[in-house]
Design a protein around this motif. Structure first.
Motif, mmCIF file in Angstrom:
data_model
loop_
_atom_site.group_PDB
_atom_site.id
_atom_site.type_symbol
_atom_site.label_atom_id
_atom_site.label_comp_id
_atom_site.label_asym_id
_atom_site.label_seq_id
_atom_site.Cartn_x
_atom_site.Cartn_y
_atom_site.Cartn_z
ATOM 1 N N VAL A 166 13.635 -5.028 -5.108
ATOM 2 C CA VAL A 166 13.589 -3.581 -4.957
ATOM 3 C C VAL A 166 12.946 -2.815 -6.217
ATOM 4 O O VAL A 166 11.881 -2.000 -6.053
ATOM 5 N N HIS A 167 13.146 -3.548 -7.381
ATOM 6 C CA HIS A 167 12.219 -3.225 -8.650
ATOM 7 C C HIS A 167 10.770 -3.312 -8.240
ATOM 8 O O HIS A 167 9.831 -2.711 -8.739
ATOM 9 N N VAL A 168 10.442 -4.623 -8.029
ATOM 10 C CA VAL A 168 8.915 -4.829 -7.490
ATOM 11 C C VAL A 168 8.328 -3.725 -6.550
ATOM 12 O O VAL A 168 7.339 -3.355 -6.696
ATOM 13 N N LEU A 169 8.833 -3.600 -5.412
ATOM 14 C CA LEU A 169 8.551 -2.642 -4.510
ATOM 15 C C LEU A 169 8.467 -1.313 -5.063
ATOM 16 O O LEU A 169 7.243 -0.602 -4.722
ATOM 17 N N GLY A 170 9.473 -0.855 -5.841
ATOM 18 C CA GLY A 170 9.393 0.471 -6.372
ATOM 19 C C GLY A 170 8.265 0.665 -7.239
ATOM 20 O O GLY A 170 7.782 1.487 -7.315
ATOM 21 N N SER A 171 8.218 -0.355 -8.402
ATOM 22 C CA SER A 171 7.242 -0.371 -9.374
ATOM 23 C C SER A 171 5.750 -0.411 -8.565
ATOM 24 O O SER A 171 5.004 0.270 -9.143
ATOM 25 N N LEU A 172 5.540 -1.117 -7.484
ATOM 26 C CA LEU A 172 4.307 -1.207 -6.707
ATOM 27 C C LEU A 172 3.966 0.109 -6.276
ATOM 28 O O LEU A 172 2.765 0.668 -6.408
ATOM 29 N N LEU A 173 5.045 0.913 -5.691
ATOM 30 C CA LEU A 173 4.741 2.164 -5.053
ATOM 31 C C LEU A 173 4.256 3.206 -6.166
ATOM 32 O O LEU A 173 3.069 3.754 -5.992
ATOM 33 N N ILE A 174 4.938 3.310 -7.079
ATOM 34 C CA ILE A 174 4.670 4.308 -8.313
ATOM 35 C C ILE A 174 3.288 3.734 -8.769
ATOM 36 O O ILE A 174 2.567 4.544 -9.101
ATOM 37 N N THR A 186 -4.210 3.074 -2.253
ATOM 38 C CA THR A 186 -3.866 3.209 -0.816
ATOM 39 C C THR A 186 -3.575 1.811 -0.126
ATOM 40 O O THR A 186 -2.420 1.879 0.572
ATOM 41 N N ALA A 187 -4.293 0.838 -0.499
ATOM 42 C CA ALA A 187 -3.717 -0.506 0.048
ATOM 43 C C ALA A 187 -2.507 -0.863 -0.301
ATOM 44 O O ALA A 187 -1.812 -1.439 0.437
ATOM 45 N N GLY A 188 -2.251 -0.523 -1.490
ATOM 46 C CA GLY A 188 -0.953 -0.997 -2.172
ATOM 47 C C GLY A 188 0.296 -0.367 -1.528
ATOM 48 O O GLY A 188 1.277 -0.956 -1.314
ATOM 49 N N THR A 189 -0.143 0.814 -1.415
ATOM 50 C CA THR A 189 1.025 1.862 -0.829
ATOM 51 C C THR A 189 1.454 1.269 0.553
ATOM 52 O O THR A 189 2.390 1.131 0.862
ATOM 53 N N TRP A 190 0.490 1.142 1.226
ATOM 54 C CA TRP A 190 0.613 0.587 2.694
ATOM 55 C C TRP A 190 1.126 -0.525 2.726
ATOM 56 O O TRP A 190 1.845 -0.974 3.573
ATOM 57 N N SER A 191 0.647 -1.601 1.684
ATOM 58 C CA SER A 191 1.367 -2.916 1.967
ATOM 59 C C SER A 191 2.657 -2.846 1.372
ATOM 60 O O SER A 191 3.587 -3.646 1.983
ATOM 61 N N MET A 192 2.972 -1.988 0.500
ATOM 62 C CA MET A 192 4.435 -1.902 0.015
ATOM 63 C C MET A 192 5.271 -1.486 1.353
ATOM 64 O O MET A 192 6.372 -2.011 1.478
ATOM 65 N N MET A 193 4.940 -0.490 2.186
ATOM 66 C CA MET A 193 5.571 0.237 3.098
ATOM 67 C C MET A 193 5.596 -0.967 4.239
ATOM 68 O O MET A 193 6.685 -0.963 4.660
ATOM 69 N N LEU A 194 4.603 -1.726 4.717
ATOM 70 C CA LEU A 194 4.743 -2.763 5.365
ATOM 71 C C LEU A 194 5.512 -3.762 5.169
ATOM 72 O O LEU A 194 6.340 -4.435 6.042
ATOM 73 N N ALA A 195 5.798 -4.347 3.488
ATOM 74 C CA ALA A 195 6.475 -5.228 3.326
ATOM 75 C C ALA A 195 8.022 -4.761 3.361
ATOM 76 O O ALA A 195 8.959 -5.437 3.980
ATOM 77 N N CYS A 196 8.383 -3.468 3.205
ATOM 78 C CA CYS A 196 9.542 -2.863 3.577
ATOM 79 C C CYS A 196 10.162 -3.069 4.834
ATOM 80 O O CYS A 196 11.152 -3.313 5.221
ATOM 81 N N VAL A 197 8.888 -2.612 5.783
ATOM 82 C CA VAL A 197 9.379 -2.669 7.175
ATOM 83 C C VAL A 197 9.824 -4.111 7.719
ATOM 84 O O VAL A 197 10.797 -4.259 8.324
ATOM 85 N N GLY A 198 8.932 -5.075 7.250
ATOM 86 C CA GLY A 198 9.232 -6.417 7.589
ATOM 87 C C GLY A 198 10.753 -6.739 7.136
ATOM 88 O O GLY A 198 11.458 -7.325 7.742
ATOM 89 N N LEU A 199 11.136 -6.532 5.865
ATOM 90 C CA LEU A 199 12.277 -6.939 5.096
ATOM 91 C C LEU A 199 13.409 -6.235 5.871
ATOM 92 O O LEU A 199 14.382 -7.047 6.089
ATOM 93 N N ILE A 200 13.314 -5.042 6.509
ATOM 94 C CA ILE A 200 14.244 -4.204 6.901
ATOM 95 C C ILE A 200 14.613 -4.990 8.336
ATOM 96 O O ILE A 200 15.588 -5.175 8.839
ATOM 97 N N LEU A 201 13.495 -5.165 8.952
ATOM 98 C CA LEU A 201 13.498 -5.806 10.348
ATOM 99 C C LEU A 201 14.027 -7.162 10.466
ATOM 100 O O LEU A 201 15.088 -7.512 11.030
ATOM 101 N N ALA A 202 13.697 -7.880 9.410
ATOM 102 C CA ALA A 202 14.109 -9.299 9.203
ATOM 103 C C ALA A 202 15.655 -9.337 8.705
ATOM 104 O O ALA A 202 16.350 -10.085 9.347
ATOM 105 N N ASN A 203 16.154 -8.235 8.188
ATOM 106 C CA ASN A 203 17.525 -8.194 7.753
ATOM 107 C C ASN A 203 18.537 -7.641 8.795
ATOM 108 O O ASN A 203 19.496 -7.323 8.550
ATOM 109 N N SER A 204 17.926 -6.987 10.024
ATOM 110 C CA SER A 204 18.704 -6.290 10.740
ATOM 111 C C SER A 204 19.169 -7.134 11.919
ATOM 112 O O SER A 204 19.696 -6.434 12.762
#
Length: 132
Positions: free
Chosen positions: A81-89, A113-131
């Motif tokens: 979560v820290h890695v993803l949040g840091s990447l976003l900021i 832009t690429a990093g923000t979209w990558s972070m969001m897509l990684a989050c989507v993948g993690l959420i779906l994988a854990n759902s």
């Protein structure tokens, strides 16, 4: 069965995003005062870019932060979560810097832009994988 919602880590990045939005909004206000424009950009390209820098952050940060909150609740790794949040900021700062300096393409804007979209897509993948 109830599930406790965890926000302890995400709150850090929500606060930092709020600070970033406030700084970007202040930059717009400073431009409006400088060019004496109350609404719109008054035809000033510099002010137009400042407005878009702020607008782009407003368009991207809310969903990215919601995704980060969901990841914090779906995954047991605080470090992730820290890695993803840091990447976003970091990426939002890069994007703001790149667009603030030039309306054309730039490496900071591209990586932001690429990093923000990558972070969001990684989050989507993690959420779906854990759902499931």
């Amino acid at each position: 069965m109830t599930h406790a919602v965890s926000m302890h880590i995400s709150m850090i990045y929500i606060a930092l995003s709020g600070l970033l939005l406030a700084v970007l909004a202040l930059d717009v206000v400073r431009g409006r005062l400088k060019y004496q424009v109350g609404l719109g950009d008054g035809g000033h390209k510099v002010l137009s870019r400042r407005i878009r820098v702020h607008g782009n952050a407003v368009e991207n940060l809310p969903i990215a932060l919601l995704l980060l909150l969901a990841v914090e609740n779906a995954v047991s790794s605080g470090l992730l979560v820290h890695v993803l949040g840091s990447l976003l900021i970091l990426c939002r700062l890069l994007h703001a810097y790149g667009l603030r300096k030039s309306a054309g393409t730039s490496l900071p804007r591209f990586f932001g832009t690429a990093g923000t979209w990558s972070m969001m897509l990684a989050c989507v993948g993690l959420i779906l994988a854990n759902s499931f």
